[in-house]
Design an enzyme around this catalytic site. Structure first.
Site, PDB file in Angstrom:
ATOM      1  N   GLY A   1       0.837  -1.200   0.000  1.00 27.58           N
ATOM      2  CA  GLY A   1       0.000   0.000   0.000  1.00 27.58           C
ATOM      3  C   GLY A   1       0.868   1.245   0.000  1.00 27.58           C
ATOM      4  O   GLY A   1       2.051   1.195   0.331  1.00 27.58           O
TER       5      GLY A   1
ATOM      6  N   GLU B   1       5.757  -5.744   7.730  1.00 25.66           N
ATOM      7  CA  GLU B   1       5.377  -4.510   8.427  1.00 25.66           C
ATOM      8  C   GLU B   1       6.103  -4.258   9.742  1.00 25.66           C
ATOM      9  O   GLU B   1       6.263  -3.101  10.149  1.00 25.66           O
ATOM     10  CB  GLU B   1       3.857  -4.488   8.668  1.00 25.66           C
ATOM     11  CG  GLU B   1       3.040  -4.234   7.423  1.00 25.66           C
ATOM     12  CD  GLU B   1       2.854  -5.459   6.536  1.00 25.66           C
ATOM     13  OE1 GLU B   1       2.312  -5.315   5.432  1.00 25.66           O
ATOM     14  OE2 GLU B   1       3.258  -6.569   6.944  1.00 25.66           O
TER      15      GLU B   1
END
Length: 363
Positions: A73, A149
């Site tokens: 993203g 992440e």
């Protein structure tokens, strides 16, 4: 083509219609097809319409270019929006992106038509949300799938609480905490891809799928299986699965590190070193997220994940991770707090608590 040529050139989501079949292409090849808010807003209404239509029975999703399905993203835009809002500007993109991305992820996970993702090349973060939530995920020898992440001061979102927590033998916890990269057939063996097909066969597979007369879950599965090679490469983690099962099922990140230390092998030392580079807050949040996610229903996952995004944005590590990995690229983040011991239980409780002013995402 369902789009005019001029519109197709500009669009970041391309749609080819073949009767009741739709072939969707993520069209940001220079950005490795990274998902931005415009793409979410283009794709979601289309998918919603197809979900409700009796004229559509199959959707195929792929990435443009040679390198990536979707490399994640657009987190830098999210961080910029948050900082602008903090300085008094009218920006809501940092709220809108995650909210709308998760609504799209949830639709993919509950989509009532056949949904096939050709995950050729890089599949990270948001790319996993577009694919792993769906019914069929076809990996190739070029696939590189990861949820990295914790190195960015964030957590493995986009439904990761659900699909990672349901992998066998604590493999999901391992992937979530370490960000380990699954190469090629590894994504299939791990359970994040449903099939493995050689990249050179994808065009033929796509053609066969769009030419199908009788479309249902079994018939799609059979067509994809007919393209699988006789011998799928072995799982590169197979010799470490027992170690992963034993170490990554512990009750805390500290206990995982103790278990790896006790193991003492070169592999265990390497995993401990990897964990030592990650944001301590991210590690503790992720450990709790995966454990809680294993017991939650699908819709509630996204409520939890949306809360976590807003807490991470309001804290320090996500901004520092973006600086170190994506902006300055010195790969030397200064996490705050710097150690697991300094991450308070009260901080974790706050991260998981409902958002104020009725701001929770409810699906």
């Amino acid at each position: 083509m369902s789009l005019s040529t001029s519109a197709a050139v500009k669009s970041e989501i391309l749609v080819d219609s073949h009767g009741s079949k739709k072939v969707v292409t993520l069209n940001r090849p220079k950005a490795l097809n990274a998902l931005n808010l415009n793409m979410v807003r283009e794709f979601y209404p289309k998918l919603q319409k197809w979900n409700a239509s009796s004229d559509v029975d199959l959707v195929i999703l792929k990435g443009s270019g040679e390198k990536a399905f979707c490399a994640g993203g657009d987190v830098l835009a999210v961080v910029r929006s948050y900082k602008d809002a903090e300085s008094g500007k009218e920006c809501t993109m940092h709220k809108d992106f995650f909210r709308e991305e998760y609504i799209l992820n949830h639709l993919i996970g509950t989509f009532n038509k056949q949904y096939v993702c050709l995950i050729d090349g890089i599949v990270m973060g948001g790319g996993c949300g577009l694919s792993v939530n769906g019914r069929f995920r076809v990996a190739t020898e070029k696939t590189m799938l990861a949820m990295p992440e914790t190195a960015l001061g964030l957590f493995p979102d986009v439904g990761g609480s659900y699909f990672l927590s349901r992998l066998k033998g604590n493999l999901g916890m391992y992937l979530a905490l370490t960000g380990y990269r699954l190469l090629g057939a590894d994504a299939f063996h791990a359970g994040l891809a449903t099939h493995f097909v050689e990249s050179s066969e994808l065009a033929k597979l796509e053609k066969e799928l769009v030419n199908m007369k009788d479309v249902n879950e079994n018939s799609v599965d059979e067509v994809i299986k007919s393209f699988e090679p006789k011998k799928v490469p072995e799982f590169s983690l197979s010799k470490h699965l027992a170690q992963i099962r034993d170490a990554f099922g512990k009750r805390s990140v500290e206990d995982i590190l103790s278990s790896l230390e006790k193991d003492g092998s070169d592999w265990a030392k390497k995993q401990a070193a990897t964990l030592g580079k990650m944001s301590p807050t991210s590690l503790k949040v992720t450990h709790r997220q995966i454990n809680e996610g294993s017991k939650m229903n699908y819709a509630k996952i996204f409520t939890m994940e949306y809360r976590l995004t807003q807490r991470f944005l309001a804290d320090k590590d996500f901004h520092e991770g973006c600086r170190a990995i994506l902006i300055d690229k010195d790969r030397n983040p200064k996490w705050n707090p710097a150690t697991l011991a300094e991450v308070k239980d009260s901080t974790l409780d706050h991260y998981f608590s409902p958002l104020p002013n009725n701001a929770d995402l409810k699906l």
